[in-house]
Design an enzyme around this catalytic site. Structure first.
Site, PDB file in Angstrom:
ATOM      1  CD1 TRP A   1      -2.205  -2.248   1.539  1.00  0.00           C
ATOM      2  CD2 TRP A   1      -3.109  -0.935  -0.030  1.00  0.00           C
ATOM      3  NE1 TRP A   1      -3.297  -2.905   0.997  1.00  0.00           N
ATOM      4  CE2 TRP A   1      -3.862  -2.129   0.046  1.00  0.00           C
ATOM      5  CE3 TRP A   1      -3.486   0.040  -0.953  1.00  0.00           C
ATOM      6  CZ2 TRP A   1      -4.980  -2.367  -0.765  1.00  0.00           C
ATOM      7  CZ3 TRP A   1      -4.596  -0.185  -1.764  1.00  0.00           C
ATOM      8  CH2 TRP A   1      -5.332  -1.376  -1.663  1.00  0.00           C
TER       9      TRP A   1
ATOM     10  CG  ASP B   1      -3.213   4.269   4.161  1.00  0.00           C
ATOM     11  OD1 ASP B   1      -4.272   4.144   4.816  1.00  0.00           O
ATOM     12  OD2 ASP B   1      -2.965   3.595   3.137  1.00  0.00           O
TER      13      ASP B   1
ATOM     14  CE  LYS C   1      -8.137  -2.206   4.571  1.00  0.00           C
ATOM     15  NZ  LYS C   1      -8.240  -3.551   3.984  1.00  0.00           N
TER      16      LYS C   1
END
Length: 362
Positions: free
Chosen positions: A103, A173, A197
């Protein structure tokens, strides 16, 4: 409910059963309005109260630091990968990225389309099986910001400590571990997370940022890609994902009921400890992928002796009611995503299944 699956999906992921049941009760008639919250105007007082409550509840869980604003945006963390450099990586500046895995690499790729970047730290040399050393970053004078991915969902690594970047804004993030533990928001210029999530369902992306960072975006940017557009309009410039924001508020209430972030952290450490102990005690039948000091409490990655055995593990686990244990297609292996809402009993059931599988196939 006895027919609930053991949900280890990486996202969209498990939601607290209590939250789902509350939403079910309010789904058709929200607070006596005769409408679902999905049917009402986002300009109306009923929805706006929920919207504001979610934002204030989130800041309260983080200690109510002054000078921060919550935005509810759309497009997922992937859109933030572009919006961050579009708004902050101005001419003559360079942006630092901590290269910690899949990511982080996606964020770097987007930033390079916008402006100049540099790698502040990296763990690429060991295939991202540990977090990079961020203890003493050397930043250029023209650094616009430093970006870090707090938890790599695919590899299964997680930072325990964050770097001190001084006057350079630190941006994180936190999509796959936000609110899994306490953290000092004042250390960051901005944190952001896709909700699907740890915060709620897919559809809304949460941004928490210092007000001065949101105050003035470059004038040449399209309206919807400017942070100041959303900050000035309380994230109501366009129609928000109202049901997702409502669900985030309900999840935040649930976190409060668990004892806040301290209580959630304790539960997460117990869950992760049980699963990692089972892996480490298997005599090598199960092998953890990540170096011990970098192991995630949210995404537990592990391998078996062969891909064939891993496929058999996935097949038999699905037959036993377990969902989402196949590793990401880019790395293979196995992965159990054990976010806040995954109950301890699900981890216990997985450990029992793993023991049975080892006895059958070891």
């Amino acid at each position: 409910m006895s027919n609930r699956a053991y949900n280890f999906n990486a996202g969209p992921a498990a939601l607290p059963l209590e939250v789902l049941e509350r939403a079910q009760a309010e789904f058709v008639d929200f607070r006596g309005t005769g409408m679902s919250i999905m049917e009402m105007s986002h300009r109306g007082a009923v929805y706006e109260a929920v919207h504001n409550e979610a934002a204030s509840r989130l800041l309260k869980l983080l200690g109510s630091p002054s000078g921060y604003q919550v935005l509810f945006l759309q497009g997922g963390a992937s859109t933030q990968f572009a919006m961050i450099p579009m708004n902050f990586l101005t001419a003559g500046k360079t942006a630092g990225y901590v290269k910690s895995g899949s990511w982080a690499n996606k964020a770097i790729k987007e930033a390079k389309l916008i402006g100049e970047t540099f790698i502040a730290a990296s763990s690429e040399e060991n295939k991202y099986m540990s977090v990079p050393d961020v203890g003493s970053l050397k930043l250029p004078d023209n650094a616009a910001y430093v970006h870090i991915t707090s938890n790599e969902t695919i590899e299964g690594t997680q930072f325990r400590k964050f770097p001190d970047t001084g006057s350079v804004p630190l941006i994180a993030d936190m999509s796959s571990d936000i609110l899994c533990r306490p953290f000092d928001l004042k250390q960051f210029g901005m944190v952001y997370a896709g909700a699907q999530k740890n915060l709620g369902p897919s559809g809304v992306t949460v941004v928490i940022a210092r007000e001065e960072l949101l105050r003035e975006s470059p004038k040449h940017l399209p309206t919807m890609f400017r942070y100041d557009t959303h900050a000035e309009n309380n994230s109501l410039y366009n129609t928000p994902p109202s049901f997702s924001v409502y669900m985030v508020n309900e999840v935040l209430k649930w976190i409060e009921e668990q004892g806040g972030l301290q209580g959630i952290e304790q539960k997460n450490e117990q869950k992760a400890g049980l699963l990692y102990e089972a892996i480490d005690a298997s005599g090598g039948f199960y092998r953890g992928c990540v170096e011990q000091g970098s192991r995630s409490t949210m995404n537990v990655t592990f391998r078996l002796a062969s891909e064939e055995l891993e496929k058999l593990f996935v097949k038999e686990s699905e037959q036993a009611g377990f969902v989402g244990l196949k590793g990401h297609r880019s790395v293979g292996g196995l992965r159990a995503s054990i976010y806040n809402a995954v109950p301890y009993d699900s981890i216990k059931a997985l450990v029992e299944f793993m023991d049975h599988f080892q006895k059958s196939h070891g």
